[in-house]
Design an enzyme around this catalytic site. Sequence first.
Site, PDB file in Angstrom:
ATOM      1  N   ARG A 139       0.871  -1.117  -0.175  1.00 21.75           N
ATOM      2  CA  ARG A 139      -0.009   0.111  -0.013  1.00 21.75           C
ATOM      3  C   ARG A 139       0.982   1.238  -0.103  1.00 21.75           C
ATOM      4  O   ARG A 139       1.289   1.679   0.821  1.00 21.75           O
ATOM      5  CB  ARG A 139      -0.979   0.038   1.301  1.00 21.75           C
ATOM      6  N   HIS A 193      -3.917   4.656   4.128  1.00 20.85           N
ATOM      7  CA  HIS A 193      -4.915   3.670   4.261  1.00 20.85           C
ATOM      8  C   HIS A 193      -6.273   4.339   3.796  1.00 20.85           C
ATOM      9  O   HIS A 193      -6.884   3.612   3.087  1.00 20.85           O
ATOM     10  CB  HIS A 193      -4.999   3.351   5.743  1.00 20.85           C
ATOM     11  N   TYR A 201       3.554   5.454  11.266  1.00 20.03           N
ATOM     12  CA  TYR A 201       3.913   4.350  11.534  1.00 20.03           C
ATOM     13  C   TYR A 201       4.817   3.366  10.518  1.00 20.03           C
ATOM     14  O   TYR A 201       5.019   2.223  10.880  1.00 20.03           O
ATOM     15  CB  TYR A 201       2.600   3.492  11.864  1.00 20.03           C
TER      16      TYR A 201
END
Length: 345
Positions: A245, A249, A258
């Site tokens: 990805r 998100h 993160y």
Amino acid sequence: MDPIRYLDDDGKPLRDIPLSEEELLQGYRALRRARHFDERALVLQRQGRLGVYPPFRGQEAAQVGVTLSLEKSDWLCPSYRETAAALTFGMPLSRLILNWRADPAGWRIPEGVNMIQFYIPIATQVPQAAGLAYAEKLKGNSAVAAVFIGDGGTSEGDFHEGLNFASVFDAPLLIVVQNNGWAISVPTHKQMKVQRVALKAQGYGIPGVTVDGNDLVAVWTVARKAAARARAGEGPTLIEALTYRVAPHTSSDDPGRYRTEDEAEAWKKRDPIARMRGCLAHLGLWDDEKEKALEEELEAEFVAAVDEADQAPEPKPWEIVEQVYAEMQPDQQAAWNYLRTGGEA
């Protein structure tokens, strides 16, 4: 379990390609069309013309390759990130724009497109897709169903129940796990002990295959074989597409909190569209002139779709309860009546 690959990172074939030149061109056009929509949709979201949007940049090949293996009579069961699959399967651009505007008009699947609505709850689509596939088998049809889920969703109970049902009843189902490395902010290695999601298939007595999810040729070939197996009555296949990805998100996410930028940059060098274009160039099927013509065509299509979506009538409040069942249940009927009359008895 080394993933199945047909192209190296630059698009050079590693073995004989089991697709025709026409299919390779069709696949590349579908990839570019999906990427163009994704990029432009994110711009619309930033302009306040779309709601929260889940981009799929970098995952096009995993979605497009599986969808191209399906026939018109088959079923597509997406999660919330499978806009590329929906687009490839026949959902109009304007309808997808309305969908991500939360307009009920965007929830209506066109006649002849066997797709169920995007699923936001994690993994609930898997047992439903298994039941749908089994229903087609009971009716004596040759249709298969393809259901998409992320690596994080494989930790949900619905995932395991769906696989068990599909295995026991030999449902003609393709369970496609887009292992993109992250369940929002939780990396895959913190979600499971097994090295590959495909290994989980062993617990259900079904085949599990790991494929390079950024290699369109590999995904299409693997999915086509799994679909043929399902049509032959041999049951489901778990396909793990290793991808990444690259984008956040959702449009509300900040992945910098993160994960490192170096990680994302490394995967950008394995871009599925650049890889497929490299393959076409290597085979003498593509050049800059064709690329420019395709870009102009895609932009014109998108502009027309936005214009069509903008001209759609304002949704009525009661439309929100019209997309639940084929026939309204008593509670939906009561809500529909209430909203239509403005709360009057």
